[in-house]
Design a protein around this motif. Structure first.
Motif, PDB file in Angstrom:
ATOM      1  N   UNK A 243     -28.951 -30.319  48.499  1.00 38.56           N
ATOM      2  CA  UNK A 243     -28.008 -29.279  48.076  1.00 38.56           C
ATOM      3  C   UNK A 243     -28.714 -27.930  47.962  1.00 38.56           C
ATOM      4  N   UNK A 244     -29.912 -27.946  47.379  1.00 38.84           N
ATOM      5  CA  UNK A 244     -30.693 -26.707  47.247  1.00 38.84           C
ATOM      6  C   UNK A 244     -31.032 -26.134  48.622  1.00 38.84           C
ATOM      7  N   UNK A 245     -31.465 -27.001  49.549  1.00 41.46           N
ATOM      8  CA  UNK A 245     -31.794 -26.542  50.899  1.00 41.46           C
ATOM      9  C   UNK A 245     -30.569 -25.967  51.598  1.00 41.46           C
ATOM     10  N   UNK A 251     -27.377 -18.949  52.161  1.00 38.49           N
ATOM     11  CA  UNK A 251     -27.645 -17.633  51.552  1.00 38.49           C
ATOM     12  C   UNK A 251     -28.486 -16.767  52.486  1.00 38.49           C
ATOM     13  N   UNK A 252     -29.429 -17.382  53.194  1.00 34.91           N
ATOM     14  CA  UNK A 252     -30.238 -16.657  54.181  1.00 34.91           C
ATOM     15  C   UNK A 252     -29.390 -16.264  55.387  1.00 34.91           C
TER      16      UNK A 252
END
Length: 255
Positions: A243-245, A251-252
């Motif tokens: 999920x973080x990745x 976002x990037x």
């Protein structure tokens, strides 16, 4: 302190009969959900005994102890100690894992993968998820011979388990198995047997610490990195990491 936190670090290489039972009991207690301590404080012993995670932990302990005792050819307290150490993901040793047969190593690997109770300091898939998966399998079997409109629910302590939690348990199990297989395969490429590689990776991913001797300063950089990643994934858990990745990627990408 490392027993209570299921950390496994110790100044003692191998526990023996002289001081084996105190850490054995503490490992068992520490592998249970922290909520049980609250219930114990409230004097709700019946609620504790009805907990499915405690039941499954005891059941897996008995099964693991019997299976490994058969492969070892001996019934002793050291084997029981090793089983609870693996299942609680504490990582203490009472026997030399290198000397175990392949079936015994595989059985300990499975116990490490199953892991401790949900809400404890232990690692692994957690007992609650194993219980959910097992009960959902039974529910699916029932659906085969029940009417199509029959409502068959998965319940834990009289509470219905939502379908998304069941799917989450299966998803985590699937990803866990994939990471295990890929990691064990990469480690085995460096001259280690597949059983020893599977054992070492299972220990790393379950944050246990038991070893057959692969983990050492002399270990080549690639398998060492694999075990480091597995230990990290085992502690933060795989799905939160994904999920973080994913969030980081989007976002990037928006920039």
């Amino acid at each position: 302190m490392t027993t209570i936190s299921t950390g496994g670090f110790s100044r003692i290489s191998f526990f023996n009969n002289g001081y084996i039972f105190v850490p054995l009991i503490l490992m068992f207690i520490s592998a249970q959900p922290l909520a049980m301590y609250y219930l114990l404080f409230r004097g709700k012993l019946r609620e504790i005994l009805r907990d499915p995670q405690l039941t499954s932990f005891v059941l897996f302990t008995i099964i693991g102890f019997i299976l490994i005792s058969i492969t070892v050819g001996n019934i002793n307290s050291e084997t029981l100690f090793q089983v609870i150490s693996a299942l609680s993901t504490t990582g203490f040793s009472a026997i030399n894992n290198k000397l175990l047969s392949d079936p015994a190593k595989f059985a300990l690997s499975i116990l490490m993968i199953i892991g401790a109770g949900f809400g404890s300091t232990g690692g692994g898939l957690k007992q609650l998820r194993i219980v959910i998966i097992f009960k959902s399998i039974l529910a699916n079997i029932k659906r085969l011979y029940m009417p199509k409109d029959a409502v068959i629910q998965v319940k834990i302590r009289d509470k219905v388990v939502p379908s998304f939690e069941i799917m989450f348990a299966y998803t985590l199990l699937g990803i866990y198995v994939i990471v295990l297989i890929v990691s064990a395969y990469i480690v085995s490429l460096y001259g280690y047997s597949i059983v020893d590689s599977f054992f070492e990776v299972s220990s790393a991913l379950a944050t246990t610490g038991l070893s057959v001797g692969i983990s050492s300063p002399a270990l080549p950089i690639i398998p060492k990195l694999i075990l480091i990643i597995d230990m990290w994934l085992g502690r933060v858990e795989i799905i939160p990491f994904i999920i973080v990745l994913t969030n980081l990627y989007y976002s990037i990408k928006k920039r």
